[in-house]
Design an enzyme around this catalytic site. Structure first.
Site: not given
Ligand SMILES: [Zn+2]
Length: 287
Positions: A131, A139
């Site tokens: 997990h 990001c």
């Molecule tokens: Zn970014």
């Protein structure tokens, strides 16, 4: 052994330990699968009670996180308060015992449902984190990666009103903060592109990456048996390895307080604390 482990060890059933030792000696290449129950002794709460039911509300889903800024405010506010518990947690005797079993050659693979990184810090190698890792953030727009620890000072600096709140820690770096996301909260953004940051964990409603499952499945092929430690196996991503083991003719043993979803197919069940049991096993095996 630690003092608490000694106290627990006194309560261990010698017959159960005999059976566990015999199981490992007959199947010396183990596929070890660990869950939240192994980290509770490190102060990290689990999601479920001994019957496998949610202790409180279910965790956030991927759809909720991606779907609204209010959910992301709620997630990060709770994470800001819950992070220190998991970020500062130390491995316990169960993590260390598994590292010693690995050194002694008994562990073919260590697969964990936990995101706390405590196996690696206890000295285990090649851990497959089904997990993901709560210690990392990435990001969703540009792929930049950050450590979770690096975000904490920014979160606290930008949200001073909430940073001082007291909230009971919850599983996976969460905290029981009553915050519905409609209030202001500065959600962290990617320093490189301003994009949306997400913890590098598999949320509920999200699949474990295929390559990770394939790696664990291949390790299962090379193992003699499965040893489950501290998991109710209520989540399919962990349970499936027990089902596959049965299909592939490999026995499954479990060390867990409380019932597990795999109870009907277990060759051996030791209903005892993880740390005391594994420490006793290490001693008996001379590992
Ligand atoms: Zn970014």
């Amino acid at each position: 052994m630690t003092e608490s482990a000694l106290l627990n060890a006194a309560a261990l059933d010698p017959a159960a330990l005999d059976a566990l030792q015999a199981f490992v000696e007959r199947h010396p290449r183990l596929f070890v699968l660990t869950g939240a129950g192994i980290s509770t002794d490190s102060g990290i709460p689990g999601y479920r009670d001994e019957n496998g039911a949610w202790k409180r509300s279910p965790p956030i889903t991927l759809q909720e996180f991606l779907g609204s800024q209010a959910w992301r405010r709620r997630y990060w506010a709770r994470s800001m308060l819950g992070w220190p518990t998991v970020g500062l947690a130390q491995p316990n005797g169960a993590h260390r015992a598994l590292a010693r079993l690995e050194t002694a050659g008994f562990v073919r693979a260590l697969v964990t449902q936990n995101v706390d990184g405590l196996h690696q810090r206890a000295g285990s190698h090649g851990v497959i984190e089904l997990h993901g890792s709560i210690g990392h953030v990435h990001c969703l727009d540009c792929g930049a990666q950050y450590t979770r620890a690096s975000l904490q000072p920014l979160l606290e600096e930008n949200n001073p009103d909430i940073a001082g709140a007291i909230a009971e820690p919850a599983a996976d770096g969460d905290a029981h903060l009553d915050f519905d996301g409609s209030l202001p909260f500065a959600v962290p953004a990617c320093a490189a592109c301003g994009g949306m940051l997400k913890p590098s964990v598999v949320f509920f409603g999200e699949n474990v990456p295929r390559a990770r499952v394939a790696e664990a499945s291949a390790a299962l092929d090379e193992a003699d048996a499965v040893l489950v430690v501290g998991s109710s196996l209520m989540v399919y991503s962990g349970y499936r390895f027990c089902a596959w083991a049965q299909q592939r003719g490999k026995p499954v043993a479990a060390v867990n307080l409380g019932r597990t979803r795999a109870d009907p197919l277990l060759a051996l069940k030791v209903a005892a604390p993880c740390a005391a049991t594994l420490e006793a096993l290490v001693q008996r095996l001379g590992a």
